[in-house]
Design a protein around this motif. Sequence first.
Motif, PDB file in Angstrom:
ATOM      1  N   PRO A 195      -7.171  -4.099   3.469  1.00 28.64           N
ATOM      2  CA  PRO A 195      -6.140  -4.159   2.940  1.00 28.64           C
ATOM      3  C   PRO A 195      -5.015  -4.569   3.693  1.00 28.64           C
ATOM      4  N   TYR A 196      -5.167  -5.545   4.634  1.00 26.63           N
ATOM      5  CA  TYR A 196      -3.764  -5.902   5.584  1.00 26.63           C
ATOM      6  C   TYR A 196      -2.391  -6.333   3.720  1.00 26.63           C
ATOM      7  N   GLY A 197      -2.985  -6.929   3.337  1.00 27.04           N
ATOM      8  CA  GLY A 197      -2.498  -7.830   1.619  1.00 27.04           C
ATOM      9  C   GLY A 197      -1.732  -6.307   1.324  1.00 27.04           C
ATOM     10  N   GLY A 198      -2.066  -5.483   1.058  1.00 28.20           N
ATOM     11  CA  GLY A 198      -1.667  -4.658   0.106  1.00 28.20           C
ATOM     12  C   GLY A 198      -3.008  -3.305  -0.711  1.00 28.20           C
ATOM     13  N   ILE A 199      -1.990  -2.137  -0.851  1.00 32.65           N
ATOM     14  CA  ILE A 199      -3.212  -1.720  -2.173  1.00 32.65           C
ATOM     15  C   ILE A 199      -2.389  -1.237  -3.403  1.00 32.65           C
ATOM     16  N   TYR A 200      -2.775  -2.057  -4.058  1.00 38.08           N
ATOM     17  CA  TYR A 200      -2.201  -2.296  -5.515  1.00 38.08           C
ATOM     18  C   TYR A 200      -2.742  -0.988  -6.879  1.00 38.08           C
ATOM     19  N   LEU A 201      -2.205   0.085  -7.416  1.00 40.78           N
ATOM     20  CA  LEU A 201      -3.108   1.233  -8.018  1.00 40.78           C
ATOM     21  C   LEU A 201      -2.710   0.562  -9.303  1.00 40.78           C
ATOM     22  N   CYS A 202      -3.317  -0.107 -10.677  1.00 42.35           N
ATOM     23  CA  CYS A 202      -3.357  -0.715 -11.848  1.00 42.35           C
ATOM     24  C   CYS A 202      -4.004   0.857 -13.257  1.00 42.35           C
ATOM     25  N   GLY A 203      -3.970  -0.213 -14.506  1.00 40.51           N
ATOM     26  CA  GLY A 203      -4.404   1.380 -15.232  1.00 40.51           C
ATOM     27  C   GLY A 203      -3.033   2.263 -15.538  1.00 40.51           C
ATOM     28  N   GLY A 204      -3.483   2.755 -16.934  1.00 36.87           N
ATOM     29  CA  GLY A 204      -2.038   3.501 -18.166  1.00 36.87           C
ATOM     30  C   GLY A 204      -2.290   4.802 -16.977  1.00 36.87           C
ATOM     31  N   MET A 205      -3.414   5.325 -16.551  1.00 37.78           N
ATOM     32  CA  MET A 205      -3.515   6.623 -15.991  1.00 37.78           C
ATOM     33  C   MET A 205      -2.447   6.085 -14.034  1.00 37.78           C
TER      34      MET A 205
END
Length: 319
Positions: free
Chosen positions: A255-265
């Motif tokens: 993912p050269y465009g970046g890693i995105y963490l999402c969600g309440g946890m």
Amino acid sequence: MAKRTMTDRLFLVADIGGTNTRVALGSGDGVDLNSVRKFKNAEHADLETILRAYLDDAGAPALAATCIAMAGPVRDNLGTMTNLNWTIDARTIAPITGGPVTVLNDLPAQGYAIDILPETAFTPLRQGAENGGGSRLVVGLGTGFNISTVVETDAGPIATPAEAGHVSLPVETTEDLELATYLRAHFGFAALEDALSGRGLSNLHAWHSGSHSRLPSDTIMARLADGDADAAKAMASFARLLGIGVGNLALTVLPYGGIYLCGGMARAVAPHLMDNGFETAFQNKGRFGGLLKQFGISVINDDFAALHGCFAYLSQASA
């Protein structure tokens, strides 16, 4: 709702989680945040009941299209929730909403939101190389665990579905093997989301403390803030395993465009990750550890991201 022109198409968007469902209307430039309503799933028999109530309260507006994001595998606009006994079927929703209905997994919905969310919706965890874009990896941490890969095309982004939370838990140490054996004894299979989710943190705490009961994740986070030793051990395990898991996924997706963490946890644990071994575990890939330094990691802190993603999907599909 904001005032609309005659040429604006009105979309209905919804995000179904394990506990709550959020519904909103959008037109023109995006989702009208004043139209967002949250419904407790336990108080309703099904999604159709929620949508009828919402549209009745909204004055039965004419809709151009509807997009539903749900936590569970989707095929041909039909899906069964992973952590809720609901089936989401576009064919039963369409008579209620009118117009075409699309059902998405909730992680692709998050992926479609990335390009339309403001910079303030992202909290950086680590910087990556300046590379001009590329595929992006969205990692969801909530009631469960899942991912989506966002691939750029000439027609716009495509966010792919997955059920990555149900792959095997990574085992690199003797302690990991003991944890996997513990989870297998309780659930029949040691899945990634059995450790990396809200209930995963509960499992980690029960394992470290030797308790036969499982505390809610928010209780564990409160105990962590108070300096509780078992809560600290659970968080250290969570951060390290998340680093391993996200590192594995990053090598799979690049993912050269970046890693995105999402969600309440994700939002809850983000302040604790770097101090608990996440970075070391993420890069611990032998001669490919250097490659992983190129991937930036951010947290999506907008709780309505999936609604925005559903709107972006409909806007792109109907352009």
